[in-house]
Design a protein around this motif. Structure first.
Motif, PDB file in Angstrom:
ATOM      1  N   CYS A 115      49.198  47.736  28.899  1.00 56.24           N
ATOM      2  CA  CYS A 115      48.496  46.699  28.136  1.00 56.24           C
ATOM      3  C   CYS A 115      47.022  47.054  27.965  1.00 56.24           C
ATOM      4  CB  CYS A 115      48.642  45.339  28.819  1.00 56.24           C
ATOM      5  SG  CYS A 115      50.289  44.639  28.628  1.00 56.24           S
ATOM      6  N   LYS A 151      48.787  34.749  31.985  1.00 52.29           N
ATOM      7  CA  LYS A 151      48.375  36.119  31.675  1.00 52.29           C
ATOM      8  C   LYS A 151      49.573  37.054  31.576  1.00 52.29           C
ATOM      9  CE  LYS A 151      43.669  35.691  33.242  1.00 52.29           C
ATOM     10  NZ  LYS A 151      42.607  36.211  34.080  1.00 52.29           N
ATOM     11  N   LYS A 187      52.457  36.181  30.345  1.00 54.64           N
ATOM     12  CA  LYS A 187      52.963  35.925  28.985  1.00 54.64           C
ATOM     13  C   LYS A 187      52.112  36.641  27.949  1.00 54.64           C
ATOM     14  CE  LYS A 187      55.146  31.494  29.959  1.00 54.64           C
ATOM     15  NZ  LYS A 187      55.105  30.036  29.717  1.00 54.64           N
ATOM     16  N   GLU A 188      50.794  36.636  28.148  1.00 53.45           N
ATOM     17  CA  GLU A 188      49.902  37.352  27.225  1.00 53.45           C
ATOM     18  C   GLU A 188      50.224  38.834  27.206  1.00 53.45           C
ATOM     19  OE1 GLU A 188      45.648  36.623  27.605  1.00 53.45           O
ATOM     20  OE2 GLU A 188      46.112  34.673  28.506  1.00 53.45           O
TER      21      GLU A 188
END
Length: 82
Positions: A11, A34, A36-37
């Motif tokens: 990420c 976070k 999920k982000e």
């Protein structure tokens, strides 16, 4: 969600490629929001077509997943979705 250190790193690479100053920390793995982000970020980069099978398999096996190695996880998720 099960966020691994490898996923956090991936990420952060995506964020860097997108010229974002934001970065995730390992401790962010324990935050549901976070996590999920990170899932959405990973999918938006590696699965822009939002293909459900690709989403399931890549979440388990990474962006270059093996169909054979992700088969049991894919079947498990599909059963849970019913």
């Amino acid at each position: 969600m099960q966020i691994t250190p490898v996923m956090v790193r991936e990420c952060n690479i995506i964020l860097k490629r997108r010229k974002s100053k934001r970065r995730f920390m390992l401790s962010d793995r324990f935050s549901v929001a976070k996590s999920k982000e990170m899932f959405i970020l990973f999918q938006s980069y590696h699965n822009p077509s939002n293909d459900i099978e690709k989403a399931i398999r890549s979440w388990n096996g990474g962006p270059r997943y093996s169909m054979r190695r992700t088969q049991s996880y894919y079947e498990k998720v599909k059963r849970a979705m019913k």
